[in-house]
Every structure is written in C-alpha cells, then in structure tokens.
Design a protein around this motif. Structure first.
Motif, mmCIF file in Angstrom:
data_model
loop_
_atom_site.group_PDB
_atom_site.id
_atom_site.type_symbol
_atom_site.label_atom_id
_atom_site.label_comp_id
_atom_site.label_asym_id
_atom_site.label_seq_id
_atom_site.Cartn_x
_atom_site.Cartn_y
_atom_site.Cartn_z
ATOM 1 N N ARG A 440 8.123 17.557 -55.442
ATOM 2 C CA ARG A 440 7.442 16.273 -55.284
ATOM 3 C C ARG A 440 6.037 16.385 -55.868
ATOM 4 O O ARG A 440 5.186 17.107 -55.324
ATOM 5 C CB ARG A 440 7.402 15.880 -53.805
ATOM 6 C CG ARG A 440 8.787 15.898 -53.143
ATOM 7 C CD ARG A 440 8.735 15.483 -51.676
ATOM 8 N NE ARG A 440 10.002 15.778 -51.003
ATOM 9 C CZ ARG A 440 11.075 15.008 -51.046
ATOM 10 N NH1 ARG A 440 11.049 13.879 -51.752
ATOM 11 N NH2 ARG A 440 12.186 15.353 -50.407
ATOM 12 N N THR A 441 5.790 15.680 -56.979
ATOM 13 C CA THR A 441 4.491 15.709 -57.641
ATOM 14 C C THR A 441 4.341 14.474 -58.514
ATOM 15 O O THR A 441 5.346 13.929 -58.996
ATOM 16 C CB THR A 441 4.327 16.981 -58.498
ATOM 17 O OG1 THR A 441 3.046 16.982 -59.131
ATOM 18 C CG2 THR A 441 5.419 17.080 -59.561
ATOM 19 N N THR A 442 3.100 14.050 -58.710
ATOM 20 C CA THR A 442 2.830 12.966 -59.666
ATOM 21 C C THR A 442 2.547 13.514 -61.050
ATOM 22 O O THR A 442 2.358 12.743 -62.001
ATOM 23 C CB THR A 442 1.626 12.130 -59.193
ATOM 24 O OG1 THR A 442 0.472 12.983 -59.081
ATOM 25 C CG2 THR A 442 1.926 11.478 -57.847
#
Length: 668
Positions: A440-442
């Motif tokens: 989970r990362t932008t």
C-alpha cells in the motif's frame, strides 16, 4: 486422462524432475538413504526391478517391520485455519476450492527428508489450497505412494490435508488388471484387507487419506461392484482416523475406463462413496453445470467436485474456460483441480535459482500484478488470488517466523552461514504470509520477495527493494492473535542499502470490507544498527485481538533494500524458555560415511531438531534439520587425524529458542 500426461512418470523418466538426489547403493556399500515409500497392492510384476527400485506388496506391509517408518512419518498435526476478510472484492469465501496434484519427485529413489539441492518445488502458496495430492506411481516401480514427511509437515502447518496416491495405470503404460483385482480383493469375511492397509499406512505415516485413480481397462460390472465396495470401506475406516478419499473420474459402473468429464450416472456411485471427485479434463461448461446440479440433488456440495485443469505443459499460458467453474458475475459452479502446478519450476531453465522459481510461482497463484489486493483481471490466466479467498493458521501465541521457505543456497544461524551447502527440506518451512504481496503506497511499488542471498535463520529472508518515494505499508500476516497486557512483537531486520524508518503495523479490527486496508496502528521500530538487529515493540494502548500485522517503511531519500529476517509475537512476562534437550542420540546404522541417527524426542512443544557435526578445531557444521526423531546423513568423511566424529543434536522451539545439545560420537 490423456496418456501423454503420464509420459514422465510411466516411462521411468521422472527422476529428471529432481536433479542431484542421492542415488542407489553401489557395490561399494549399502544404501542407508531412506526413501519415500511405494507399493503394489499385492502381486508383483514378473522379472527384476530396475536399478534403485524396490518392489513391495502393500498387503504384506506392517508398521513394525517398516525400517524407514521413523524417517517417513510426519509429525506436525493438521492446523486449524480461518478465513480473513478477503484481500480483494472478487475472491469468494465458501465457494470454489482448490486441489493440487503434484509430483514432487520420482516414485523410487525419492529421499524421505530432503536433499542437498535448493532446486525443488518448494510450494508456499498453501493459503489457497484445500487438498494436496502426492502424485506419482508407475507400472515398473509401484502404484501406491505415501507422501514424504516434509511435505506433510509443511502442508499441515498451513492447515492443508495431504493425500497419498493409488494409481492403477492404463494398459498402454504397463497397467495390469490383476493389480486392480488385487486392490479390491475380499477376505473370507467379505471385507477388503487392502482398504484396511491403506488406512493403517496413512495413520502410521501421518497423512490424511487417499486419491484413488483406477485407469486400467478391461474390467466388468463385477469388478466395478467390488471397487465400489472397496471405496465405501476405505472411506468408513478412514473416517475413524480423520482421513478422506478422493475418487478420480475414470472407471465407470460397467467396469470400463471411460473418462466422463462430468458427474453422471456412469460415475455417480463412486462419488457417493468418496468425499470428493476429480472430474477429468474432458469437461464442458454445460457438463460442469449439470454436475453441480446432480451433486446438489444428492445432498452434496458442488464444491466437492474438482474440475481438472492441466497446467503441466503450459502453466499460465494454458487456455482455460474459467467461466465454466469460477465465473466473475455469478456464484462459482464447482471447485478446481490443478494437475501438475509444479510447472512453475519445471519450465524454467536448468540453471534456475530459488528466486526464479518463486517469481514464477507467485505469478501462477497471485497473477501478473503480484498483489492480491489489486489482482490482474485483464490477463488470460485467472490466478487463484483473483477468485479464491486465502486462509491463515496464525491464531494462537506464541507465533514466530524466520521466513524460511524450506530450501536455500546456504543455512544461516543468527545471520551467519552455518553451512555453505544448498538444501531442501519442506518440514523446516515456516508459516508464511498468505497474501503475496499486498503493498500500500501512493508512490512506486517496491519489489517484495523471499530472498536467498542472506537470512537471519534458515535459508531465506523477506526483501523489500525499491525507490520508496512515499510511505509504503506491506501487509504480512492475517491473524487471530489474542492481545495481553504484556504482548510484544519482535522484529529482526537489517538495511542493506539506503535508509528508512520502520514502523510495525498492527490492526485490532477487521478491514471495513473485502479489499479494504486493515485499520492499522503504527509503532516505531528501533533502527537495526550495523547489520542484523532485533527490535522489541510493546503494543501499548491496544487490547482485544490482533487481526493483521504489517510494516511501514518511509525512506530518508534514495532507493532502499531492507530485509526482515524474523518476526515473533509473544507474551513478554518472562523470557521464552528453551525447549528441553532430546536424549539418547545414537547412530543406529552406518556404512562408511552414510549414517542413520535416532533419538528420543524432547517433551513439550518442539518445532524441529537440528543436527551438527563438531569439528576438531572446535567449530560445528550444520548437517540438517527435521521434524522427525530420526535422520540420515551421507557423504561424511574423517577430518585429518580424526579417529571419531562428534555430533550434536538440539531441539528448536516455536520461538526458535534452542535446547542444550545431546551428543554422540561415531568411530571411523
């Protein structure tokens, strides 16, 4: 089943599947290497067995006379599993399940307890499996196969039952109808002695039942009637031992071999006599739909039918009508039986590495996205992570893992190589993350993998490698761990390149829905320092149950290579106790440098045992580990001036604490 699929096993070329395995004895000495067991039902072929092959009768087997039983008997009980909230919105719990038919090695000369090579089908995606079949058998070696203990131990640790294989081959590949008659013979009381023998073998060896595949043609209705009676007795006797039976769609009620590709009047009685049925590859969409209806009319679940998908030759390039059994817009129809998914290893070039294998295996089970929270829906291959809900067995304390996949290029202890020899032994495999890998990362997604270039303990560590240009959370385990006021989490980690702050992610509630992120609370993790370091995190302010564990990495700038070597969750009221030591370590047989060891197991919870050789200079060398209380070591030679070799054996606990040593010597 199409006969071409049998070629490797039945033509005697299956040994090519597992290179560098120990070979049979030569004239120079006896072969003390124990091998996985295989039998004919009763009568043996005419002639003489080939090199390295032993012909045995199952009817004549008894546990007391089985000299290799201590090496072959699994010891890990079948773990309870639970289904967490799915990682995506398309995976469905309670619908289609997955069975795998896997040939881990040849029928004969298949070592009982691993071998000195890392090139092995080290299955790790257990979370999607409901049943594993130890596939194999050939007319020239044996037809009834008991699975290796390491495979059963690894599967049981992840809650997956394992079936042995009863294979009555087609006539074209040496099958003899007499062997079918032998299997279903009755005694004077009308019972089936071979059914009782199969149940006794599974109970003694510690696995979970049998896959029965009768493909020898020439039978009649009377033989089919006997087969049906045999199946019923096998199931009835097995149920008392917690065993199960799967029937292969082959023999029909007339006694002929006619693969139906469906559940119908020709094979329905056999399905009714078994727990599940593998539907041959000849299925059609309409045939599977009618099969599901027929199962329901019998009061059975349609998911007790495994629709065969043959991936032996083409793997993820296989053209599959997925909508026939796992449609995307309506309920699943039946379950799925993967035939030979070890393609993920076998299709790779001969110089393949463990990393090459796991990369291919991850694509098979997770899909091209390599992230089950964002499954690839565009590719032709509909990976299991897209439609099957994963399961977990991490439900009680203490829990620990060193991310050991059950094979490696070296063996590591406390971050240092204790042996430079490659190895495989699935019984040493840890409970591994079920979702590989949810990131989970932008920012840019880093590469996440099991890596074999360094480890804290065992053969592998978890490696995160990438730019980390935004905070990145990696889901590790779905859990059901009870929280106490003194519960702590320990992480052993190191940074190989770059710099990043590390936080432990802990969720004490389920995600809000399928595909949603766990509601993590983040706790800072102290830096590892130079090299490996262990950080202890107290879960202050949390109570109830831990539903998920992960880590969050935030880079200080530039690419990062970060390793997680161990993770443990325990009660910190007291330091974890070391297990008691094993006793009575002894050499039970020897021939030159080939030694068999046995010992009395330590009381209490023991994860496995580790055997070392003590050298004249005071150092020790790792020889191997096992969950059993017997072990074989080959290829030993005296050190210079050494009259007797020394050995040490230690018990290893669930938190990887280690006992004091039991010792013995062997005079050369």
């Amino acid at each position: 089943m199409n006969l071409s699929r049998r070629t490797l096993l039945l033509a005697g070329a299956a040994a090519a599947l597992t290179p560098a395995l120990p070979g049979p004895a030569t004239a120079a000495g006896r072969d003390l290497q124990p091998y996985a067991s295989y039998w004919y039902p009763d009568s043996l072929p005419s002639g003489t067995p080939g090199t390295g092959i032993t012909w045995r009768s199952l009817k004549a087997w008894n546990a007391a006379a089985d000299t290799d039983l201590a090496f072959n008997a699994a010891s890990v009980p079948l773990a309870a599993r639970f289904t967490p909230t799915p990682a995506n919105t398309t995976a469905r719990a309670g619908q289609a399940r997955i069975q795998s038919l896997v040939s881990f090695g040849p029928t004969s000369s298949n070592p009982s307890q691993g071998a000195a090579t890392a090139d092995y089908y080290a299955l790790t995606h257990w979370a999607y499996l409901d049943e594993l079949v130890f596939w194999g058998g050939s007319s020239g070696e044996g037809l009834i196969l008991a699975p290796n203990a390491p495979i059963v131990d690894a599967a049981h640790r992840h809650g997956v039952p394992v079936l042995g294989n009863v294979f009555l081959p087609p006539v074209a590949y040496g099958g003899q109808l007499q062997w079918t008659r032998d299997l279903v013979q009755k005694d004077a009381t009308g019972h089936y002695p071979l059914a009782a023998q199969l149940v006794a073998v599974a109970a003694a060896y510690g696995f979970d039942g049998w896959f029965v595949n009768a493909e020898t043609s020439g039978g009649n209705t009377a033989l089919a009637t006997d087969m049906l009676g045999f199946l019923r007795e096998l199931k009835a006797l097995g149920e008392a031992e917690g065993q199960r039976v799967t029937w292969y769609d082959s023999m029909t009620v007339s006694g002929s071999v006619s693969w139906q590709g469906a559940l119908n009047t020709q094979n329905r009685p056999f399905f009714e006599a078994a727990d599940t049925m593998f539907v041959d590859f000849r299925w059609s969409q309409s045939g599977l739909a009618s099969s599901a209806t027929t199962a329901q009319q019998l009061g059975r679940s349609p998911y007790e039918l495994w629709a065969g998908v043959d991936v032996e030759a083409n793997g993820t390039s296989k053209s599959v009508n997925w909508d026939a059994f796992v449609p995307t817009t309506r309920s699943h129809v039946v379950s799925v039986g993967f035939y030979r998914p070890e393609w993920t290893r076998n299709h790779l070039p001969a110089n393949r590495t463990p990393g090459d294998f796991h990369a291919a295996d991850d694509k098979f089970w997770t899909g091209a996205s390599l992230d089950p929270s964002k499954p690839d829906t565009s590719a032709g291959w509909r990976a299991p992570a897209l439609w099957a809900a994963d399961r977990s067995t991490v439900g009680s304390l203490p829990f620990a893992t060193v991310f050991n996949t059950g094979h490696g290029l070296k063996w590591y202890e406390d971050g240092e190589a204790g042996s430079d020899a490659a190895w495989n032994h699935l019984g040493l495999q840890d409970r591994l993350p079920s979702r590989r890998w949810v990131v989970r990362t932008t920012g840019q997604r880093p590469a996440v993998s099991f890596d074999f270039a360094a480890a804290w303990r065992g053969g592998s560590s978890l490696l995160v490698d990438g730019a980390l240009d935004a905070p990145t959370t990696l889901d590790l385990y779905a859990t059901r761990l009870p929280l106490g006021v003194d519960t702590v989490v320990e992480l052993t980690h190191r940074t190989d390149a770059g710099s990043a702050s590390v936080e432990l992610a802990v969720a004490t509630a389920e995600p809000s829905g399928a595909g949603a992120a766990p509601p993590y609370t983040y706790f800072p993790v102290s830096p590892s320092g130079d090299g490996w370091g262990t950080s202890t995190v107290r879960l202050s302010g949390l109570s109830g149950t831990v539903y998920a564990l992960g880590v969050r990495l935030t880079a200080s700038g530039g690419p990062v290579r970060w390793r997680l070597g161990a993770l443990a969750v325990r009660d910190a009221v007291a330091n974890p106790a070391n297990p008691d030591a094993p006793t009575d370590l002894r050499v039970t047989d020897a021939d030159g440098g080939s030694l068999r060891f046995a010992w009395q197991g330590a009381p209490g919870d023991v994860r496995h045992y580790e055997l070392y050789r003590t050298l004249p200079d005071g150092t020790r060398r790792f020889l191997g580990g096992t969950c059993q209380t017997a072990f074989h070591v080959g290829g030993l030679t005296p050190e210079q001036g050494e009259a007797a070799a020394g050995f040490e054996l230690r018990a290893v606990g669930e938190l990887f604490t280690v006992s004091t040593a039991a010792t013995t010597t062997h005079t050369w």
